[in-house]
Design a protein around this motif. Structure first.
Motif, PDB file in Angstrom:
ATOM      1  N   ALA A 101       0.839  -1.206   0.000  1.00 27.06           N
ATOM      2  CA  ALA A 101       0.000   0.000   0.000  1.00 27.06           C
ATOM      3  C   ALA A 101       0.873   1.254   0.000  1.00 27.06           C
ATOM      4  N   MET A 102       1.946   1.213   0.782  1.00 25.79           N
ATOM      5  CA  MET A 102       2.850   2.365   0.827  1.00 25.79           C
ATOM      6  C   MET A 102       3.602   2.502  -0.489  1.00 25.79           C
ATOM      7  N   PHE A 103       3.952   1.378  -1.108  1.00 23.29           N
ATOM      8  CA  PHE A 103       4.602   1.411  -2.422  1.00 23.29           C
ATOM      9  C   PHE A 103       3.697   2.098  -3.445  1.00 23.29           C
ATOM     10  N   VAL A 104       2.429   1.751  -3.432  1.00 23.26           N
ATOM     11  CA  VAL A 104       1.467   2.362  -4.356  1.00 23.26           C
ATOM     12  C   VAL A 104       1.337   3.853  -4.076  1.00 23.26           C
ATOM     13  N   ASP A 105       1.169   4.201  -2.808  1.00 23.96           N
ATOM     14  CA  ASP A 105       0.959   5.597  -2.435  1.00 23.96           C
ATOM     15  C   ASP A 105       2.165   6.463  -2.790  1.00 23.96           C
ATOM     16  N   MET A 106       3.370   5.979  -2.478  1.00 27.74           N
ATOM     17  CA  MET A 106       4.587   6.729  -2.784  1.00 27.74           C
ATOM     18  C   MET A 106       4.769   6.894  -4.297  1.00 27.74           C
ATOM     19  N   SER A 107       4.398   5.866  -5.059  1.00 27.06           N
ATOM     20  CA  SER A 107       4.539   5.930  -6.516  1.00 27.06           C
ATOM     21  C   SER A 107       3.520   6.879  -7.138  1.00 27.06           C
ATOM     22  N   VAL A 108       2.299   6.881  -6.605  1.00 25.51           N
ATOM     23  CA  VAL A 108       1.254   7.765  -7.129  1.00 25.51           C
ATOM     24  C   VAL A 108       1.655   9.230  -6.943  1.00 25.51           C
ATOM     25  N   ILE A 109       2.378   9.522  -5.873  1.00 25.73           N
ATOM     26  CA  ILE A 109       2.829  10.897  -5.632  1.00 25.73           C
ATOM     27  C   ILE A 109       3.749  11.366  -6.751  1.00 25.73           C
ATOM     28  N   VAL A 110       4.526  10.445  -7.329  1.00 32.17           N
ATOM     29  CA  VAL A 110       5.383  10.789  -8.467  1.00 32.17           C
ATOM     30  C   VAL A 110       4.522  11.233  -9.651  1.00 32.17           C
ATOM     31  N   PHE A 111       3.436  10.510  -9.907  1.00 30.65           N
ATOM     32  CA  PHE A 111       2.519  10.890 -10.981  1.00 30.65           C
ATOM     33  C   PHE A 111       1.903  12.259 -10.703  1.00 30.65           C
ATOM     34  N   GLY A 142      -2.739   7.177 -11.935  1.00 32.82           N
ATOM     35  CA  GLY A 142      -1.664   6.647 -11.105  1.00 32.82           C
ATOM     36  C   GLY A 142      -2.168   5.555 -10.171  1.00 32.82           C
ATOM     37  N   ASN A 143      -3.350   5.781  -9.582  1.00 31.09           N
ATOM     38  CA  ASN A 143      -3.946   4.754  -8.718  1.00 31.09           C
ATOM     39  C   ASN A 143      -4.195   3.462  -9.492  1.00 31.09           C
ATOM     40  N   LYS A 144      -4.771   3.589 -10.680  1.00 32.73           N
ATOM     41  CA  LYS A 144      -5.081   2.418 -11.489  1.00 32.73           C
ATOM     42  C   LYS A 144      -3.815   1.650 -11.861  1.00 32.73           C
ATOM     43  N   LEU A 145      -2.816   2.376 -12.322  1.00 28.57           N
ATOM     44  CA  LEU A 145      -1.582   1.743 -12.791  1.00 28.57           C
ATOM     45  C   LEU A 145      -0.820   1.071 -11.658  1.00 28.57           C
ATOM     46  N   MET A 146      -0.677   1.770 -10.530  1.00 32.66           N
ATOM     47  CA  MET A 146       0.140   1.229  -9.451  1.00 32.66           C
ATOM     48  C   MET A 146      -0.585   0.136  -8.673  1.00 32.66           C
ATOM     49  N   LEU A 147      -1.917   0.199  -8.586  1.00 34.01           N
ATOM     50  CA  LEU A 147      -2.660  -0.897  -7.957  1.00 34.01           C
ATOM     51  C   LEU A 147      -2.548  -2.147  -8.816  1.00 34.01           C
ATOM     52  N   ALA A 148      -2.552  -1.954 -10.138  1.00 29.38           N
ATOM     53  CA  ALA A 148      -2.349  -3.095 -11.033  1.00 29.38           C
ATOM     54  C   ALA A 148      -0.953  -3.668 -10.878  1.00 29.38           C
ATOM     55  N   ALA A 149       0.010  -2.799 -10.509  1.00 30.83           N
ATOM     56  CA  ALA A 149       1.387  -3.248 -10.338  1.00 30.83           C
ATOM     57  C   ALA A 149       1.529  -4.230  -9.177  1.00 30.83           C
ATOM     58  N   ILE A 150       0.631  -4.158  -8.194  1.00 30.60           N
ATOM     59  CA  ILE A 150       0.699  -5.106  -7.076  1.00 30.60           C
ATOM     60  C   ILE A 150      -0.378  -6.178  -7.205  1.00 30.60           C
ATOM     61  N   GLY A 151      -0.927  -6.296  -8.423  1.00 29.47           N
ATOM     62  CA  GLY A 151      -1.862  -7.379  -8.695  1.00 29.47           C
ATOM     63  C   GLY A 151      -3.319  -7.072  -8.462  1.00 29.47           C
ATOM     64  N   LEU A 152      -3.665  -5.804  -8.141  1.00 27.37           N
ATOM     65  CA  LEU A 152      -5.067  -5.435  -7.903  1.00 27.37           C
ATOM     66  C   LEU A 152      -5.605  -4.759  -9.169  1.00 27.37           C
ATOM     67  N   THR A 153      -6.144  -5.556 -10.076  1.00 28.62           N
ATOM     68  CA  THR A 153      -6.576  -5.039 -11.379  1.00 28.62           C
ATOM     69  C   THR A 153      -8.075  -4.772 -11.471  1.00 28.62           C
ATOM     70  N   ALA A 154      -8.825  -5.117 -10.422  1.00 32.01           N
ATOM     71  CA  ALA A 154     -10.282  -4.925 -10.466  1.00 32.01           C
ATOM     72  C   ALA A 154     -10.622  -3.435 -10.570  1.00 32.01           C
ATOM     73  N   THR A 155     -11.516  -3.113 -11.491  1.00 31.38           N
ATOM     74  CA  THR A 155     -11.895  -1.713 -11.717  1.00 31.38           C
ATOM     75  C   THR A 155     -12.499  -1.082 -10.467  1.00 31.38           C
ATOM     76  N   GLU A 156     -13.355  -1.848  -9.774  1.00 34.66           N
ATOM     77  CA  GLU A 156     -14.019  -1.294  -8.596  1.00 34.66           C
ATOM     78  C   GLU A 156     -13.031  -0.937  -7.489  1.00 34.66           C
ATOM     79  N   THR A 157     -11.859  -1.593  -7.488  1.00 36.83           N
ATOM     80  CA  THR A 157     -10.869  -1.319  -6.443  1.00 36.83           C
ATOM     81  C   THR A 157     -10.279   0.073  -6.605  1.00 36.83           C
ATOM     82  N   TRP A 158      -9.737   0.356  -7.810  1.00 34.03           N
ATOM     83  CA  TRP A 158      -9.087   1.659  -7.985  1.00 34.03           C
ATOM     84  C   TRP A 158     -10.101   2.792  -8.066  1.00 34.03           C
TER      85      TRP A 158
END
Length: 274
Positions: free
Chosen positions: A188-198, A215-231
């Motif tokens: 979660a922190m990896f996603v959050d820190m990466s989204v800040i770059v975007f 950024g949320n969509k791309l980085m959540l997919a990066a950790i395997g969370l590809t469901a649309t409803e998630t991002w």
């Protein structure tokens, strides 16, 4: 702000910083407008303007440096220490390419500006920006002096900034936990820190509308969370929180600035009272 800043109450500093950050989010000028407003809101304290400017700039520099350090550390933890996260290396590769493109653009821009100095247009710009460059050089010198005389305070500030990033990522972790994704705090922190770059790359866009969501969509997919409803859900919840604090920041601005009135002039400078 050193010893001069001790009369400034922590509560007031909180609102000054929050209002400045709010303006930075919704203004196309981004952090430039936000930092300028922070300096403006601190104008009625008996502190030299240069000291205030130096402190505000130093705060921003520390914020950026600790973010990069946090991102580096959390990336190492994500890929090396906890291999069970099962990252999508394809999506992660795309994200790294985007980040690399941003870094390359900045590097090429710096090279272009260096070459521009040797041209007639560069000489014209140098003359026009002489005062501005003098102020930047003065601030840079003050930053160096501040570092040598306040190392302990700077170290403490870095610690609090690292805590700031960790607590900010806690929001995304809670959201993902409530959505039943099973993602831990590290991803979660990896996603959050990466989204800040975007968001930094799209800082000129008011509130980074669209950039943060992508950024949320791309980085959540990066950790395997590809469901649309998630991002989508995560983005909406974070936007709702952001909207609340933006409104609160705008309201706070009128209360803070309304208490500061110019009553007289001393040596050609306005003297303000609360």
């Amino acid at each position: 702000m050193g010893a001069e800043g001790r009369p400034v109450k922590l509560f007031h500093l909180f609102w000054v910083r929050h209002v400045g950050e709010t303006v930075g989010i919704i203004n196309p000028a981004s952090i430039v407008a936000g930092e300028a407003l922070k300096v403006y809101l601190l104008r009625n304290y008996a502190i030299e303007k240069q000291v205030v400017i130096t402190s505000v700039l130093l705060s921003r520099v520390l914020m950026m440096a600790t973010h990069l350090l946090s991102l580096l550390l959390i990336t190492i933890l994500s890929f090396a220490v906890i291999p069970a996260l099962h990252f999508s290396f394809k999506v992660t590769g795309i994200a790294l390419c985007v980040a690399g493109a941003i870094v390359l653009f900045i590097y090429l821009l710096i090279l272009f500006l260096k070459q521009l100095r040797k041209t007639r247009l560069g000489n014209w710009l140098a003359v026009r920006t002489q005062k501005l460059r003098a102020k930047v050089a003065e601030a840079n010198s003050a930053l160096g002096t501040f570092y040598h005389t306040n190392k302990k305070d700077l170290l403490m500030a870095c610690g609090f900034f690292m805590l700031h990033w960790a607590l900010g990522s806690l929001e995304l972790y809670i959201i993902l936990h409530l959505l039943g994704t099973g993602a831990g705090f590290i991803p979660a922190m990896f996603v959050d820190m990466s989204v800040i770059v975007f968001k930094s790359a799209g800082a000129f866009i008011p509130a980074q509308i669209g950039v943060e969501e992508y950024g949320n969509k791309l980085m959540l997919a990066a950790i395997g969370l590809t469901a649309t409803e998630t991002w989508v859900t995560a983005s909406l919840l974070r936007r709702a929180r952001q909207l609340f604090w933006i409104v609160l920041g705008l309201v706070a601005y009128f209360f803070i600035d309304g208490k500061q009135t110019i009553t007289s002039y001393k040596n050609g400078n306005p003297v303000c009272e609360s």
